[in-house]
Motif scaffolding. Structure first.
Motif, PDB file in Angstrom:
ATOM      1  N   SER A  67       2.452   2.466  -6.066  1.00 27.52           N
ATOM      2  CA  SER A  67       1.258   2.358  -5.236  1.00 27.52           C
ATOM      3  C   SER A  67       1.553   1.659  -3.922  1.00 27.52           C
ATOM      4  O   SER A  67       1.064   2.082  -2.878  1.00 27.52           O
ATOM      5  CB  SER A  67       0.151   1.602  -5.976  1.00 27.52           C
ATOM      6  N   THR A  68       2.335   0.588  -3.959  1.00 25.92           N
ATOM      7  CA  THR A  68       2.609  -0.125  -2.719  1.00 25.92           C
ATOM      8  C   THR A  68       3.466   0.715  -1.781  1.00 25.92           C
ATOM      9  O   THR A  68       3.209   0.760  -0.582  1.00 25.92           O
ATOM     10  CB  THR A  68       3.254  -1.502  -2.984  1.00 25.92           C
TER      11      THR A  68
ATOM     12  N   LEU B   1       1.193   3.387  -0.431  1.00 23.13           N
ATOM     13  CA  LEU B   1       0.219   2.841   0.502  1.00 23.13           C
ATOM     14  C   LEU B   1       0.847   2.638   1.884  1.00 23.13           C
ATOM     15  O   LEU B   1       0.247   2.979   2.902  1.00 23.13           O
ATOM     16  CB  LEU B   1      -0.333   1.523  -0.045  1.00 23.13           C
TER      17      LEU B   1
ATOM     18  N   ALA C  70      -3.714 -10.159  -3.573  1.00 23.58           N
ATOM     19  CA  ALA C  70      -4.274  -9.148  -4.484  1.00 23.58           C
ATOM     20  C   ALA C  70      -4.390  -9.719  -5.902  1.00 23.58           C
ATOM     21  O   ALA C  70      -5.421  -9.536  -6.568  1.00 23.58           O
ATOM     22  CB  ALA C  70      -3.419  -7.886  -4.478  1.00 23.58           C
TER      23      ALA C  70
ATOM     24  N   ILE D 248      -4.704   5.783  -3.934  1.00 19.50           N
ATOM     25  CA  ILE D 248      -4.378   5.462  -2.546  1.00 19.50           C
ATOM     26  C   ILE D 248      -5.263   6.273  -1.614  1.00 19.50           C
ATOM     27  O   ILE D 248      -5.787   5.737  -0.631  1.00 19.50           O
ATOM     28  CB  ILE D 248      -2.884   5.729  -2.285  1.00 19.50           C
TER      29      ILE D 248
ATOM     30  N   TYR E  37      -1.283  -4.061  -4.763  1.00 14.92           N
ATOM     31  CA  TYR E  37      -2.316  -3.575  -5.671  1.00 14.92           C
ATOM     32  C   TYR E  37      -2.236  -4.442  -6.922  1.00 14.92           C
ATOM     33  O   TYR E  37      -1.138  -4.745  -7.396  1.00 14.92           O
ATOM     34  CB  TYR E  37      -2.009  -2.112  -6.011  1.00 14.92           C
TER      35      TYR E  37
ATOM     36  N   TRP F  10      -6.947  -4.278  -3.864  1.00 18.24           N
ATOM     37  CA  TRP F  10      -5.954  -3.865  -2.886  1.00 18.24           C
ATOM     38  C   TRP F  10      -5.902  -4.879  -1.744  1.00 18.24           C
ATOM     39  O   TRP F  10      -6.933  -5.407  -1.333  1.00 18.24           O
ATOM     40  CB  TRP F  10      -6.335  -2.514  -2.288  1.00 18.24           C
TER      41      TRP F  10
END
Length: 184
Positions: free
Chosen positions: A57-58, A61, A91, A135, A163, A173
């Motif tokens: 996810s990071t 993103l 986060a 995302i 996240y 987030w």
């Protein structure tokens, strides 16, 4: 104004260096559907119950931010370890408290969190959100908010993205943006 409308307006409203909700209030976080971030009443179904993988996810993103910047003919943002650590800490802090706020549980602000990580701040910004599980959903919400969008397209050179999930699975987030001071 109803509390629910106030919360949605605060989520979509301006968040730039602590600006946004009146008085910098902490907003009790309740999971939101992606449909609550859609403009003009478009209704979407609930997002998947399984949260995304944190590391993917990071990376995703950051890639989405750079894709949007590229479309606007802006330079890419370079990942920064210090910005990343600040975003991850914030986060996790929001998820642990189950509250979305630019103010940390220790009273920290976006700039003080970066300074504490050893980042020499010339300019910084922070985008935060809770609820969206993808995302695409969180980016759509931010791009539909003028101040969030201003951060994404802002005069920054570096980024950190994070996240975290609360115990109940609510997604939190945090993206930090930075332009460091020039070395002496």
């Amino acid at each position: 104004m109803s509390r629910r409308l106030w919360i949605v307006r605060c989520l979509l409203g301006p968040f730039l260096m602590g600006a946004g909700c009146p008085g910098g209030a902490l907003i009790p976080a309740r999971p939101m559907r992606a449909s609550q971030l859609e403009p003009h009443g478009k209704v979407q179904g609930d997002e998947p119950a399984t949260p995304p993988d944190t590391s993917r996810s990071t990376v995703g993103l950051v890639a989405q931010h750079n894709r949007i910047r590229s479309e606007s003919k802006l330079p890419s943002l370079s990942p920064s370890k210090r910005l990343q650590e600040a975003a991850e800490d914030h986060a996790r802090d929001m998820a642990a408290r189950h509250k979305m706020s630019h103010k940390g549980s220790d009273g920290s602000t976006p700039s003080s969190r970066l300074t504490a990580k050893g980042y020499r701040v010339k300019r910084c910004g922070e985008n935060i959100a809770f609820g969206p599980r993808t995302i695409d959903a969180v980016m759509k919400g931010w791009m539909n908010s003028p101040r969030h969008k201003a951060n994404i397209l802002g005069n920054y050179s570096q980024i950190g993205a994070a996240y975290a999930t609360a115990e109940d699975g609510t997604a939190f987030w945090c993206v930090t943006f930075g332009l460091p001071l020039r070395p002496r």
